[in-house]
Enzyme design. Structure first.
Site, short mmCIF file in Angstrom:
data_model
loop_
_atom_site.label_atom_id
_atom_site.label_comp_id
_atom_site.label_asym_id
_atom_site.label_seq_id
_atom_site.Cartn_x
_atom_site.Cartn_y
_atom_site.Cartn_z
N PRO A 9 0.85 -1.32 0.02
CA PRO A 9 0.09 -0.06 0.23
C PRO A 9 0.79 1.42 0.07
CG PRO A 9 -0.03 -1.23 2.17
CD PRO A 9 0.43 -2.11 1.13
N ASN A 10 0.38 1.96 -0.63
CA ASN A 10 0.86 3.71 -0.94
C ASN A 10 2.20 3.77 -1.63
OD1 ASN A 10 -1.13 4.83 0.82
ND2 ASN A 10 -0.10 3.74 2.52
N ARG A 17 5.34 10.97 -2.55
CA ARG A 17 5.19 10.67 -1.30
C ARG A 17 6.59 10.68 -0.50
NH1 ARG A 17 4.65 4.54 1.09
NH2 ARG A 17 4.27 4.97 3.41
N TYR A 22 11.73 8.10 0.65
CA TYR A 22 11.39 7.20 -0.56
C TYR A 22 11.99 7.46 -1.79
CZ TYR A 22 8.23 5.51 3.18
OH TYR A 22 7.68 5.07 4.31
N ASN A 73 7.87 -5.81 -1.15
CA ASN A 73 7.71 -4.68 -0.09
C ASN A 73 6.32 -4.77 0.28
OD1 ASN A 73 7.86 -2.55 1.11
ND2 ASN A 73 8.88 -1.38 -0.22
N ALA A 76 3.33 -0.82 4.84
CA ALA A 76 2.95 -0.79 6.19
C ALA A 76 2.44 -2.02 6.63
CB ALA A 76 1.65 0.14 6.31
N GLU A 97 12.16 -9.95 1.47
CA GLU A 97 11.57 -8.93 1.81
C GLU A 97 12.48 -7.83 1.31
OE1 GLU A 97 10.57 -8.82 6.14
OE2 GLU A 97 10.07 -6.66 6.02
N HIS A 99 12.64 -3.11 1.42
CA HIS A 99 12.17 -1.92 1.95
C HIS A 99 12.86 -0.66 1.36
CE1 HIS A 99 9.36 -3.54 4.62
NE2 HIS A 99 10.47 -4.54 5.06
N ARG A 106 13.78 3.80 11.97
CA ARG A 106 12.57 4.75 11.95
C ARG A 106 11.68 4.63 13.10
NH1 ARG A 106 9.81 4.62 6.26
NH2 ARG A 106 9.09 6.51 7.42
C1 DQA Z 1 8.38 0.74 3.58
C2 DQA Z 1 8.16 0.92 4.85
C3 DQA Z 1 7.19 0.92 5.61
O1 DQA Z 1 7.32 1.14 7.06
C4 DQA Z 1 6.20 2.00 5.07
O2 DQA Z 1 4.95 1.81 5.53
C5 DQA Z 1 6.12 2.11 3.48
C6 DQA Z 1 7.32 1.68 2.80
C7 DQA Z 1 9.85 1.11 2.64
O3 DQA Z 1 9.77 0.58 1.44
O4 DQA Z 1 10.50 1.84 3.21
O5 DQA Z 1 4.94 2.18 2.95
O6 DQA Z 1 8.05 -0.41 3.27
#
Ligand code: DQA
Length: 147
Positions: A9-10, A17, A22, A73, A76, A97, A99, A106
């Protein structure tokens, strides 16, 4: 080697963003870079983004037989989705995984990954390079044909 790449998500908002966290690349640019990186080693990529937990599980299920490995990825969902964790475990797909940011440095809620225990490795904090390293890790695994 067939690689399934899932963005949670997002991540459709990449580029606008929190670019200081990011980066400035859009999701389209990121996917193009991942595909180019994988193609250089002869790997094929199917990339998806979803804002919905159930849809991510459906994408995993629908593509599991095609894929040799998963780069995910979970965004959240990383921090609390036991449903995605269980799906990754149930499909027995080698998973890595990823990120963009360094979740270990963080907010406290981001330091926990419920997905990590069902993954072979985790790459974080290096922006798009986190994905490239995950792809390289997967390329080091044998595919379903043992190649
Ligand atoms: C994320 C880190 C997560 O905490 C966050 O909610 C994201 C992006 C990252 O790629 O750094 O949406 O997965």
């Amino acid at each position: 080697m067939n690689l399934l790449v899932i963005h949670g998500p997002n991540l459709h908002l990449l580029g606008r963003r929190d670019p200081e966290i990011y980066g400035s690349a859009t999701l389209k640019e990121l996917n193009a870079a991942i595909k180019k990186h994988a193609a250089a080693s002869g790997a094929r990529v199917r990339a998806f983004q979803s804002n919905s937990e159930g849809e991510i599980i459906d994408l995993l299920t629908a593509n599991a037989s095609w894929a040799d490995a998963l780069v995910i990825n979970p965004a959240a969902y990383t921090h609390y989705s036991y449903a995605i964790r269980d799906a990754v475990e149930a499909l027995s797909l080698p998973a890595v995984e990823v990120h963009l940011s360094d979740i270990s440095k963080r907010e406290p809620f981001r330091r926990v990954s419920v997905i990590k225990p069902v993954c072979l490795a985790q790459f974080k904090g290096e922006g798009p390079t986190s994905y490239f390293k995950a792809v390289d890790y997967c390329l080091g695994l044998k595919n379903k044909k043992g190649e």
